[in-house]
Design a protein around this motif. Structure first.
Motif, PDB file in Angstrom:
ATOM      1  N   ARG A   3     126.931  75.340  63.723  1.00  0.00           N
ATOM      2  CA  ARG A   3     126.944  75.122  64.906  1.00  0.00           C
ATOM      3  C   ARG A   3     127.588  74.320  65.635  1.00  0.00           C
ATOM      4  O   ARG A   3     128.914  74.816  65.781  1.00  0.00           O
ATOM      5  CB  ARG A   3     125.554  73.594  65.111  1.00  0.00           C
ATOM      6  N   HIS A   4     127.410  74.133  67.277  1.00  0.00           N
ATOM      7  CA  HIS A   4     128.181  73.601  68.163  1.00  0.00           C
ATOM      8  C   HIS A   4     129.200  72.719  68.295  1.00  0.00           C
ATOM      9  O   HIS A   4     128.226  71.730  68.279  1.00  0.00           O
ATOM     10  CB  HIS A   4     127.813  74.072  69.760  1.00  0.00           C
ATOM     11  N   THR A   5     130.520  72.663  67.822  1.00  0.00           N
ATOM     12  CA  THR A   5     131.401  71.725  67.800  1.00  0.00           C
ATOM     13  C   THR A   5     131.033  71.157  66.577  1.00  0.00           C
ATOM     14  O   THR A   5     131.484  69.899  66.812  1.00  0.00           O
ATOM     15  CB  THR A   5     131.787  70.911  69.702  1.00  0.00           C
TER      16      THR A   5
ATOM     17  N   TRP B 124     138.005  71.742  73.227  1.00  0.00           N
ATOM     18  CA  TRP B 124     136.636  71.420  72.625  1.00  0.00           C
ATOM     19  C   TRP B 124     135.564  72.663  73.486  1.00  0.00           C
ATOM     20  O   TRP B 124     135.387  71.790  74.787  1.00  0.00           O
ATOM     21  CB  TRP B 124     136.036  70.525  72.140  1.00  0.00           C
ATOM     22  N   SER B 125     135.057  73.050  72.985  1.00  0.00           N
ATOM     23  CA  SER B 125     133.622  74.129  74.511  1.00  0.00           C
ATOM     24  C   SER B 125     133.821  74.296  75.524  1.00  0.00           C
ATOM     25  O   SER B 125     135.314  75.130  76.220  1.00  0.00           O
ATOM     26  CB  SER B 125     132.962  72.937  74.030  1.00  0.00           C
TER      27      SER B 125
ATOM     28  N   SER C 153     129.989  82.371  69.839  1.00  0.00           N
ATOM     29  CA  SER C 153     131.022  83.425  69.379  1.00  0.00           C
ATOM     30  C   SER C 153     131.407  84.833  70.131  1.00  0.00           C
ATOM     31  O   SER C 153     133.171  84.816  69.583  1.00  0.00           O
ATOM     32  CB  SER C 153     130.973  83.438  67.803  1.00  0.00           C
TER      33      SER C 153
ATOM     34  N   SER D 191     134.635  85.405  71.758  1.00  0.00           N
ATOM     35  CA  SER D 191     135.761  84.822  70.968  1.00  0.00           C
ATOM     36  C   SER D 191     136.598  85.637  70.162  1.00  0.00           C
ATOM     37  O   SER D 191     137.684  86.061  69.675  1.00  0.00           O
ATOM     38  CB  SER D 191     135.561  83.007  70.013  1.00  0.00           C
TER      39      SER D 191
ATOM     40  N   HIS E  19     135.335  78.683  65.403  1.00  0.00           N
ATOM     41  CA  HIS E  19     134.172  79.361  65.596  1.00  0.00           C
ATOM     42  C   HIS E  19     132.608  79.592  64.988  1.00  0.00           C
ATOM     43  O   HIS E  19     133.098  80.332  64.181  1.00  0.00           O
ATOM     44  CB  HIS E  19     134.264  80.328  67.016  1.00  0.00           C
ATOM     45  N   SER E  20     131.864  79.190  65.124  1.00  0.00           N
ATOM     46  CA  SER E  20     130.791  79.583  63.956  1.00  0.00           C
ATOM     47  C   SER E  20     129.797  80.455  64.530  1.00  0.00           C
ATOM     48  O   SER E  20     129.829  80.620  66.122  1.00  0.00           O
ATOM     49  CB  SER E  20     129.348  78.155  63.953  1.00  0.00           C
TER      50      SER E  20
ATOM     51  N   ASP F 139     126.681  79.137  66.324  1.00  0.00           N
ATOM     52  CA  ASP F 139     127.038  77.482  67.168  1.00  0.00           C
ATOM     53  C   ASP F 139     125.627  77.275  68.026  1.00  0.00           C
ATOM     54  O   ASP F 139     125.638  76.632  68.444  1.00  0.00           O
ATOM     55  CB  ASP F 139     127.981  78.676  68.242  1.00  0.00           C
TER      56      ASP F 139
ATOM     57  N   GLU G 161     138.308  74.932  69.505  1.00  0.00           N
ATOM     58  CA  GLU G 161     137.693  74.443  68.723  1.00  0.00           C
ATOM     59  C   GLU G 161     135.806  74.870  69.507  1.00  0.00           C
ATOM     60  O   GLU G 161     135.881  75.053  70.743  1.00  0.00           O
ATOM     61  CB  GLU G 161     137.052  72.948  68.811  1.00  0.00           C
ATOM     62  N   SER G 162     135.235  75.795  69.129  1.00  0.00           N
ATOM     63  CA  SER G 162     133.990  76.238  70.377  1.00  0.00           C
ATOM     64  C   SER G 162     133.435  76.170  70.902  1.00  0.00           C
ATOM     65  O   SER G 162     132.464  76.046  72.120  1.00  0.00           O
ATOM     66  CB  SER G 162     132.632  75.366  69.134  1.00  0.00           C
TER      67      SER G 162
END
Length: 404
Positions: free
Chosen positions: A372-374, A246-247, A349, A352, A340-341, A344, A272-273
């Motif tokens: 958004r983020h995570t 994550w992140s 992103s 990615s 990923h958004s 974010d 994830e993000s």
């Protein structure tokens, strides 16, 4: 004219020349002050990047209605998001779960409380919005055990959620400024697939031991603690390991994929993000802070150089080239799912997408927006879970007999 000639003949400096020299000297002094100020700002920014973050308030609790079980917050891009979230508070409650947006205007948003708050509750106005939702392992309502994983810095606490026949595990790696609670959201999805979850801690995250410097290396050293966790999983019977990051945990997971002593049992990555290239993230964050480009460049140079370590107290330069996985995409060997958004708001992103372009044979990218983020699980749990479930099954990573 005659006065200037007489001044020159007498060895004196004409007044205009003196004025110009004074102006140049003053300008040089001013520039030196500006450069010094920019250098100080750059070094302060560099130090902040690698200093373990503490949770800061990012919204205010404007009203708590214990009869209707609602909470009103200041409106931010996060607090207005649809879905289920958490709220870090102080007072009689330290963490509450919040749900549906009931109403909002340009300045406030009112949401349903999912944690019952008694009529005698007293909560401070400052609060922090969270995508964790679950804050403790017992809230997931699945069997779990506390574990300690030996690493080079000492024993790192972990939570193990057994599932299936115990041969396929997912090691969950949280992000910067977070703890393993961040990954609790993912446990039910993997449990349904018969995959054991191991939620780990790593050096300097506030739960695992502190390193000598007490600073982040942005994944360059932290991956070794997660490598120890994979060794732990192998000793407990794991034959196949998925790493989910994550992140900043994504940056750590990618370093594992490139460097792990257990690469033979790693069968895939779920990110994830994720941070894929730190330079892109730091440039983006500097833009949000409206820092001048020279300040940003100097901060990154300080982090990545030997001379900068004296000021950042990092102990060693941050190896940005080694952490840039887009440029190292040819070294990757494991299938990878990235969620990923494009909105974010913290880790853009772009990298990615670049990684997908560089390795379309390995990388699948599930693009969200608004989330958004995570906070992709929170925003659309069904889509998030479905993307992971279908990817796991498509690559044959679910143990035999798992729910179909």
């Amino acid at each position: 004219m005659h006065a200037h000639r007489r001044a020159a003949q007498n060895g004196a400096t004409p007044a205009p020349v003196t004025a110009i020299r004074f102006a140049v000297t003053a300008l040089g002094a001013a520039l030196a002050l500006v450069v010094s100020a920019m250098s100080l700002i750059s070094l302060r920014v560099a130090r902040q990047v690698i200093t373990p973050a503490r949770r800061l308030p990012d919204t205010r609790l404007l009203d708590l209605d214990t009869q209707a079980q609602t909470v009103t917050l200041t409106r931010t891009p996060d607090t207005v998001l649809p879905g289920r979230y958490g709220l870090f508070t102080t007072g009689t409650e330290s963490y509450v779960k919040i749900g549906t947006v009931l109403s909002s205007d340009e300045e406030t948003v009112t949401r349903k409380l999912l944690t019952h708050v008694g009529s005698d509750a007293e909560l401070a106005p400052d609060a922090a919005f969270s995508g964790w939702y679950f804050s403790r392992p017992d809230e997931v309502h699945l069997p779990w055990t506390p574990e300690l994983i030996g690493s080079a810095v000492g024993p790192c606490p972990a939570w193990q959620f057994p599932a299936g026949d115990g041969t396929t595990w997912v090691v969950q790696v949280h992000g910067r400024g977070a703890t393993r609670s961040e990954a609790l959201r993912a446990v039910p999805a993997f449990h349904a697939l018969g995959i054991t979850s191991l939620l780990v801690s790593y050096r300097n995250d506030g739960e695992a031991p502190r390193s000598r410097t007490g600073t982040y290396a942005l994944g360059a050293t932290e991956w070794r603690d997660i490598d120890a966790a994979i060794g732990f999983a192998r000793r407990r019977g794991a034959k196949r390991v998925i790493v989910m990051g994550w992140s900043m945990g994504g940056a750590i997971a990618l370093q594992l994929a490139l460097n792990s002593a257990h690469r033979d049992v790693i069968v895939g990555l779920i990110l994830e993000s994720p941070v894929v290239d730190w330079r892109i993230v730091l440039d983006y964050q500097a833009g949000l802070m409206r820092l001048p480009a020279p300040v940003t460049r100097l901060a990154i140079d300080a982090l990545g150089s030997d001379w900068g370590t004296a000021f950042t107290r990092a102990g060693a330069p941050i190896p940005f080239d080694r952490l840039d996985v887009v440029s190292r995409a040819g070294e990757l060997r494991h299938p990878m799912l990235i969620l990923h958004s494009d909105d974010d708001g913290f880790v853009p992103s772009d990298a990615s997408h670049d990684l997908l372009v560089a390795r379309p044979d390995l990388v699948e990218l599930e693009v969200f927006d608004v989330a958004r983020h995570t906070k992709l699980w929170n925003y659309d749990e069904e889509r998030w879970t479905g993307a992971i479930t279908s990817w796991v099954r498509r690559h044959g990573l679910a143990p035999a007999g798992a729910d179909s």
